[in-house]
Design a protein around this motif. Structure first.
Motif, PDB file in Angstrom:
ATOM      1  N   GLU A   3       0.806  -1.296  -0.186  1.00  0.00           N
ATOM      2  CA  GLU A   3       0.114   0.096   0.063  1.00  0.00           C
ATOM      3  C   GLU A   3       0.975   1.354   0.021  1.00  0.00           C
ATOM      4  O   GLU A   3       0.649   2.112  -0.767  1.00  0.00           O
ATOM      5  N   THR A  23       2.163   2.115  -3.416  1.00  0.00           N
ATOM      6  CA  THR A  23       1.010   2.689  -4.214  1.00  0.00           C
ATOM      7  C   THR A  23       0.942   4.214  -4.123  1.00  0.00           C
ATOM      8  O   THR A  23       0.517   4.921  -5.090  1.00  0.00           O
ATOM      9  N   PHE A  54      -2.727  -6.052  -4.826  1.00  0.00           N
ATOM     10  CA  PHE A  54      -1.870  -5.018  -5.264  1.00  0.00           C
ATOM     11  C   PHE A  54      -1.327  -5.554  -6.549  1.00  0.00           C
ATOM     12  O   PHE A  54      -1.074  -4.436  -7.200  1.00  0.00           O
ATOM     13  N   GLY A  98      -1.518  -3.227  -9.723  1.00  0.00           N
ATOM     14  CA  GLY A  98      -0.414  -2.691 -10.210  1.00  0.00           C
ATOM     15  C   GLY A  98      -0.001  -3.017 -11.822  1.00  0.00           C
ATOM     16  O   GLY A  98       0.815  -2.158 -12.318  1.00  0.00           O
ATOM     17  N   ALA A 132      -1.469  -0.382 -13.593  1.00  0.00           N
ATOM     18  CA  ALA A 132      -1.170   0.896 -12.994  1.00  0.00           C
ATOM     19  C   ALA A 132      -0.674   2.085 -13.862  1.00  0.00           C
ATOM     20  O   ALA A 132       0.067   1.709 -14.727  1.00  0.00           O
ATOM     21  N   LEU A 152       5.445   0.703 -11.048  1.00  0.00           N
ATOM     22  CA  LEU A 152       4.552  -0.241 -10.392  1.00  0.00           C
ATOM     23  C   LEU A 152       4.295  -1.359 -11.245  1.00  0.00           C
ATOM     24  O   LEU A 152       4.576  -2.425 -10.784  1.00  0.00           O
TER      25      LEU A 152
END
Length: 487
Positions: free
Chosen positions: A32, A35, A70, A74, A77, A82
């Motif tokens: 997290e 991000t 995630f 990702g 993203a 990422l």
């Protein structure tokens, strides 16, 4: 999280360090933090995640729900960093040999292999190339192979279906992945062949679109660089089509090199192709070898030398080139070429030709009758070209030549060779040491029954010990001398 990540990456990446990091900052929290990280804060978080994925004891944590979310987010993203991080993590997670069946099933259940598709088609080359590594690693286990290649709706099925609509860059990238996957073994290659993947590779090269053809040169080189690919090309009626490129006076230079190299591999793998390609000295393929050999360009000459060698691996090719005396004489003379790269290429070529046949092979009697004339120039290279990059090639060819008693007798008549064989400081590089040891082992294994009568018993005993003990063995007397010299 950033401070904890910096502390982790500053030390050894071991289980204890990973445990300390995860106690301070659990994996979902690290993900997290990445991000929302800005600027330089992202770098230590990325490095920490990569480091954790390399540690087998904590790797299963990446398959927990919060972390897989995630990874999924990702992969698409907007931030390329990422996406690259996700691709790198997948490489570590996909190595089948490190996983139990249960862990591999978790990887599949989490749908992480599905992330490879968008990553492979990413605009950023680094992201796509890393994702390709993950796919190649994934086929290392049975479950991964099934998901990526065999099952209905597998990744390769999806990519093949999308291929016609992809931009040129992505299309070449996907075709390159198919060629890479073919290296993974017969099962992978057969599956891709049945799906028509390699037909797409051929189609990208066998085209009138010059730009597409030039982009596909590396693909064809890669496909022809391993035996399964060579066999496929030989049975796909490719030789006739490739010959047409050699007949084209406007054929691009890189295409000509690629085609000549490929035809050399094909002629060496298929008797039928050898008959076709070497039907006369005036045929396009042998003429291309002759033309490139006359070039002043080193790359062109090396291509011709290697194509000559590989195309002799079938008996038809060997007989053809043994009868072509000017070409044969040229190949012998290149052993002593002033350009070291050409001399190395020529020695490697003769190694390929001779290594494929035993001295007692009746079909190769004419070839081995040349052993005496080949040994002289190679021995000269020991003294005339004492360079570290040349030496391994010289020793390697000598070790192959000296399977013949006639060549071994000539070699051992050389005082320079005898001195070098017993000089345990003569070779600095690992490759040269191993190649020299191979020669000594060949002499001892194949010819000790007559060498023992030629050499002093102490020398013979030293050679026998060297052959048995390995390339780094040094007799005590030589070791003591080296210590005195160092002192």
């Amino acid at each position: 999280p950033v401070s904890a990540a910096k502390e982790f990456i500053s030390g050894p990446r071991v289980v204890q360090a990973a445990s300390k990091l995860l106690e301070t900052c659990p994996l979902p929290q690290l993900c997290e933090a990445l991000t929302v990280a800005k600027g330089e804060d992202a770098e230590p978080l990325v490095a920490a995640l990569e480091g954790l994925s390399e540690i087998e004891e904590v790797r299963t944590l990446f398959l927990e729900e919060g972390v897989t979310d995630f990874l999924t987010q990702g992969a698409s993203a907007p931030d390329a960093r990422l996406r690259l991080t996700v691709a790198k993590l997948l490489v570590h997670l996909a190595h089948g040999e490190m996983w139990s069946i249960a862990s591999t099933n978790k990887l599949l259940d989490a749908g992480l292999f599905n992330l490879c598709e968008p990553l492979l088609l990413d605009d950023e080359t680094g992201v796509a190339e890393t994702a390709a590594k993950a796919v190649c690693a994934g086929v290392g286990c049975a479950a991964g192979k099934q998901a990526l290649l065999s099952s209905p709706g597998s990744l390769t099925d999806v990519l093949l279906r999308r291929l016609p609509s992809l931009p040129d860059v992505q299309r070449i990238r996907v075709l390159a992945l198919f060629v890479q996957l073919g290296r993974a073994g017969t099962e992978c290659f057969s599956s891709l062949e049945q799906k028509g993947a390699f037909e797409k590779v051929l189609g990208s090269f066998l085209t009138d679109d010059l730009l597409l053809k030039l982009n596909a040169v590396e693909l064809m080189d890669a496909l022809g660089s391993y035996e399964l690919g060579q066999d496929y090309l030989a049975r796909s009626n490719v030789p006739e089509k490739l010959e047409a490129d050699l007949l084209d006076p406007y054929c691009d230079g890189s295409v000509r090199l690629c085609v000549t190299r490929l035809l050399g591999f094909i002629a060496g793998r298929s008797a039928t192709a050898s008959e076709l390609l070497l039907r006369s000295h005036e045929a396009p393929f042998p003429q291309s070898i002759a033309g490139l050999l006359d070039s002043r360009d080193i790359t062109s000459r090396l291509c011709a030398i290697h194509a000559w060698a590989t195309s002799t691996l079938q008996n038809k090719g060997l007989v053809f080139f043994l009868k072509w005396r000017p070409m044969l004489e040229e190949m012998v003379s290149l052993l002593g070429a002033t350009q070291n790269e050409i001399a190395k290429g020529a020695m490697d070529a003769w190694t390929i030709v001779l290594q494929a046949r035993a001295p007692e092979d009746q079909d190769a009697a004419e070839l081995w009758s040349m052993a005496d004339s080949l040994t002289g120039p190679v021995l000269k290279n020991l003294t005339n070209k004492p360079f570290p990059d040349v030496r391994p090639h010289t020793w390697q060819l000598l070790s192959v030549l000296c399977r013949s008693q006639k060549a071994a007798q000539k070699a051992l008549q050389s005082s320079e060779l005898r001195e070098l064989l017993l000089n345990f400081q003569s070779e600095a590089s690992t490759d040269a040491r191993y190649a020299k040891h191979t020669l000594v082992k060949t002499l001892v294994d194949c010819h000790s029954h007559w060498i023992s009568g030629l050499l002093d018993s102490e020398v013979m005993d030293m050679m026998t010990q060297f052959a048995q003990q390995g390339p780094y063995w040094v007799p005590r007397s030589a070791g003591a001398a080296m210590k005195d010299e160092a002192a």
